[in-house]
Design a protein around this motif. Sequence first.
Motif, short mmCIF file in Angstrom:
data_model
loop_
_atom_site.label_atom_id
_atom_site.label_comp_id
_atom_site.label_asym_id
_atom_site.label_seq_id
_atom_site.Cartn_x
_atom_site.Cartn_y
_atom_site.Cartn_z
N GLU A 210 0.83 -1.52 -0.11
CA GLU A 210 0.14 -0.13 -0.08
C GLU A 210 0.63 1.28 0.20
O GLU A 210 0.20 2.22 0.02
N ALA A 211 2.66 0.93 -0.21
CA ALA A 211 3.29 2.03 0.30
C ALA A 211 3.98 2.58 -1.75
O ALA A 211 2.81 2.84 -1.75
N HIS A 212 5.06 3.09 -1.35
CA HIS A 212 5.56 3.53 -2.62
C HIS A 212 5.84 2.77 -3.54
O HIS A 212 5.27 1.17 -3.65
N ASN A 213 5.61 3.20 -4.91
CA ASN A 213 6.20 2.45 -6.17
C ASN A 213 8.07 2.43 -5.59
O ASN A 213 8.56 3.93 -5.32
N LEU A 214 8.22 1.36 -6.83
CA LEU A 214 10.46 2.22 -7.03
C LEU A 214 10.42 2.69 -8.31
O LEU A 214 10.03 2.01 -8.76
N ILE A 215 10.91 3.69 -8.27
CA ILE A 215 11.50 4.23 -9.42
C ILE A 215 13.27 3.75 -9.41
O ILE A 215 13.61 4.76 -8.74
N LEU A 216 13.70 3.32 -9.99
CA LEU A 216 14.94 3.49 -10.18
C LEU A 216 15.21 3.82 -11.84
O LEU A 216 14.71 4.14 -12.72
N GLU A 217 16.67 4.99 -11.15
CA GLU A 217 17.19 5.81 -12.85
C GLU A 217 18.38 6.23 -12.78
O GLU A 217 19.97 5.33 -12.07
N PHE A 218 18.86 6.20 -14.50
CA PHE A 218 19.74 6.13 -14.57
C PHE A 218 19.51 7.49 -16.30
O PHE A 218 19.65 6.84 -17.13
N ASN A 219 20.88 8.26 -16.00
CA ASN A 219 20.76 9.55 -16.88
C ASN A 219 19.19 9.47 -17.82
O ASN A 219 19.00 9.39 -18.91
N GLY A 220 18.40 9.96 -16.59
CA GLY A 220 17.17 10.59 -17.66
C GLY A 220 16.34 8.73 -18.41
O GLY A 220 14.95 9.61 -18.30
N TYR A 221 16.52 7.81 -17.80
CA TYR A 221 16.42 6.69 -17.96
C TYR A 221 15.32 5.92 -16.48
O TYR A 221 15.82 6.64 -15.46
N LYS A 222 14.06 5.62 -16.89
CA LYS A 222 13.38 4.99 -16.04
C LYS A 222 12.97 3.80 -15.66
O LYS A 222 12.32 3.77 -16.83
N TRP A 223 13.02 3.04 -14.68
CA TRP A 223 11.82 1.89 -14.87
C TRP A 223 11.49 2.46 -13.04
O TRP A 223 12.06 2.03 -12.22
N LYS A 224 10.07 1.35 -13.21
CA LYS A 224 9.37 1.40 -12.29
C LYS A 224 8.69 0.29 -12.47
O LYS A 224 8.38 -0.97 -12.76
N VAL A 225 9.08 0.35 -10.57
CA VAL A 225 8.28 -1.61 -9.76
C VAL A 225 6.88 -1.31 -8.58
O VAL A 225 7.17 0.41 -8.65
N ARG A 226 6.40 -1.12 -9.58
CA ARG A 226 4.97 -1.60 -8.28
C ARG A 226 5.23 -1.54 -7.34
O ARG A 226 5.81 -2.72 -7.01
N ASN A 227 4.68 -1.49 -6.23
CA ASN A 227 4.40 -1.79 -4.99
C ASN A 227 3.86 -2.92 -4.88
O ASN A 227 3.98 -4.01 -4.16
N THR A 228 2.86 -3.14 -5.64
CA THR A 228 2.12 -4.15 -5.23
C THR A 228 3.62 -5.29 -5.58
O THR A 228 3.12 -6.67 -5.01
N VAL A 229 3.84 -4.94 -6.89
CA VAL A 229 4.92 -6.11 -7.35
C VAL A 229 5.75 -6.41 -6.36
O VAL A 229 6.45 -7.08 -6.17
N LEU A 230 6.47 -5.23 -5.78
CA LEU A 230 7.86 -5.53 -4.58
C LEU A 230 7.76 -6.18 -3.19
O LEU A 230 7.93 -6.80 -3.45
N ALA A 231 6.26 -6.07 -2.87
CA ALA A 231 5.59 -7.25 -2.06
C ALA A 231 5.62 -7.99 -2.21
O ALA A 231 5.93 -9.08 -1.79
N THR A 232 5.87 -8.57 -3.72
CA THR A 232 5.84 -9.86 -3.81
C THR A 232 7.04 -10.70 -3.77
O THR A 232 7.44 -11.50 -4.63
N TRP A 233 8.01 -9.46 -3.82
CA TRP A 233 9.72 -9.86 -3.81
C TRP A 233 9.99 -10.13 -3.18
O TRP A 233 11.57 -10.46 -2.30
N LEU A 234 9.17 -9.70 -1.25
CA LEU A 234 10.01 -10.07 0.03
C LEU A 234 10.36 -11.89 -0.42
O LEU A 234 9.70 -12.36 -0.68
N THR A 235 10.76 -12.19 1.16
CA THR A 235 10.67 -12.99 1.06
C THR A 235 11.72 -13.26 1.93
O THR A 235 11.92 -11.89 3.13
N LEU A 236 12.55 -14.27 2.43
CA LEU A 236 13.79 -14.68 4.55
C LEU A 236 15.09 -14.56 3.80
O LEU A 236 15.47 -15.17 2.84
#
Length: 630
Positions: free
Chosen positions: A274-300
Amino acid sequence: MAHHHKKHKIHHARKNVTHIKIRSTKTPAEIEYATKPPKIKPKIKWLILGTIIALVASLGLMFEYSYSNSFYPGVSIGGIAVGGKNFNEVLTLFQGQASVLEHNGLEISLSAEKGILEVNIPTSATGLTPDKIVEYFSLGDWRTTIFQAYQFGRTGSVLERAKDQLTLLFKMKKFALPATVRDEALWSLISRESKDFLKETTPANFSITKTGKVTITPEKIGEVIDRKRLITAIQKNLDSFNVSPIYFEVGVKIPNATEAKLQQFLKFAGEVAEAHNLILEFNGYKWKVRNTVLATWLTLDNKNQISIDDKKIESFLEKNVLPVVDNPPRNSRFAMENGILSETSPGKSGNVVDMEKITANINQAILLPQKNDVHIYVETIHVEPKITQKTIDDYMIHDLVGSAKTSFVGSSSDRRHNIEVGVSKLNGMLIAPGEEFSAVLGIGPVTEELGFVKESVIKDHKTVKELGGGLCQIATTLFRMALNAGLPITERTNHSYVVSYYGPGLDATIYGPHPDFRFVNDTDHYLLLQGRVSGSTVTLELYGQKDGRKATISDPILSDHIPAPDTKYELSPDLPLNTQKCSETPHDGLTAEASYRIDYPNGTVREQIFKSVYKPWYRTCLVGTKVTSY
C-alpha cells in the motif's frame, strides 16, 4: 632398651660393610673381557649374514615358485582379493565386468513418491560430430592396473622383491581401479531425466489478490537428489567394476521460506503493497517497480529476516537495466607490425552496475514504507581493462612467440557460442615464467551460469542437450600454438575419433578435470595469451620475448587403418515421420605419430612423440517416427 641396642648394632654393622674393599687378582684386560661379550670374528659375521640372505632368498624363490602364475596373497584390486588367482582368471573377471559397463552402462533406480525411476548412465553420449561426445564416466586404463598388481613383489633386486613379499604377510596391498566419474555431465543427465519425476519445491511467498489484499501462498515440500551422495555411490560401484544396479532414495526438500515463517511479516508486506512504488533512475532513464510487485519480491534471507529476493532483483536488472547501463571494459588488442608489437586497439575502461549497492539500497528503502514513490539512482563501478600498453611495457613483452588458427566452418550456433565464451575466458591471460598453463583451469567451470550453452548429443535414440562441444576447438588451437612457440607439452590427449575440423595427429581434447591440455612457460619472461573469434576461425597468440629456440613439428605418420562401420539407423520418436537427422560423415580408425623437437640456444634438445590412436567413427542417423495430427 636391649631391643633398641641390638637394632643399633645391626645398623652399625651394615655401615661398616659399605667400606669393605675387595682386591682382585685379575688384570684390567681380564676384567673387561669378563664384563663384555666376546666379539664375533669377521668371517663368522659374514657367514651368518650370508646364511640369512640365502635363507631369505630361498624362501623368496619358493614363494615365487608357488605363485609363479598367480597373484601373491594379500593383493587386492578394486577391493577384490585376487591372491592365489592366476593372471588370466583375474583379467577375464574384470574384462567381463568392464564389457557390461561399457555396453550397458550403469543402472540407477531412483525411489521417490511417484515410484521408481530407472535411469541408465552410458559411458558416453554420441554427438553429431566426434568432438561432441559427452563422457559420463570412464573406466580408465584398468589393464595396466591389473598388470601392476601382478608385478608387485616380482620386480627389482632379490632384496626388494623379498621386502615386498614380506609386506604382504602383514598388510594388504590395495590397487585402485582408475575409473572416474564426470560430475558435471553426469549430474546434467540425471537432472534432465528426473526433472518431471521429482516433486518440485516451491517456497512460500506473498501474493496479491484481485482486491489488492496481500496473502501468503503456502510452500510446497518437494524432493531432491543428494548430488554428493549419489556421485559417491556411483564412484563406489565403479571402483570395483560393480555392475549391479544402484538403488537410491531421494530426499525431502523443505524451502527456507515457509508459511509459518512469513506469517509474522504479513502485516509488513501489506504496508509495502500500500506504500510507495520503486523508481530506478539512470541518466534520464527510469524503470518503475509497482508497490504490489515489490511486495511479492519479499522473502526471507538466510537469517530468517525479511528482505528482497536477490534473484528477482537480478532478473529485473538483467532484463531491463543492464542492457542500457552496462559498458564493460575492453582489453587492448595487439599485432606485430614491422617486427614491433603495437597496440592496434587501445584498451577501454568501462562502467558496470554496482549490483551489491543497488540491492542494499532497495532493501533499505522497503524497511521504511512511505506513501511517496522512492527514487533510487542506479550506481555504477568504474572498471579498468586488465591488459593495456602499460602491461606490455611493464613485462617487456614485445615479440609474437607462437600462434595458431583453426576453422570451425559448419558448426552449430551453440558450438560457436561455446567457443566464443571459452576464448573470452582465456583472452588477456598472463603466464609467469616457470608457470604451467592449464586449459581446464584457464577456461574455468563449464556451467550455464557462466555463459556456456548445451549442445545436441544422441542418447537413447533421441537428440538431447548436454554441456559439451566446442571447447575442444580451443584445446586443439592451444596445442598447435604451444607447439609453434616451442614450449614443453606436459599433458595432451587426442580425441577418441578423428575430427574433420582438425584431422589426425595434432588435436587435443579437454574435459575437466582430466583430460586437460597443459604446457609450461620455460622462458625467462611473461607470456601474454591473446585470443579472438573471427568468422568461423579461432586465433590464439602468445606474446613474450623470443630467446632463439627453434621448434620443429613433423607431419603425422598414419598407420593401422580400420575401415569405418556402416551407417547406423535408429528410430526417434522426437523427429517428424520419415525425417532424418544424421551425424558427421564416418571416419576410419587409425594411429598417428607426430614428433616434436625443441632446439634451445645453449645446445639443449627436447624431444616428444605424440601418439594418437583413433577408433572408427560410424555415421548415426535418427529416423523420425513422430506422427503429427491436424
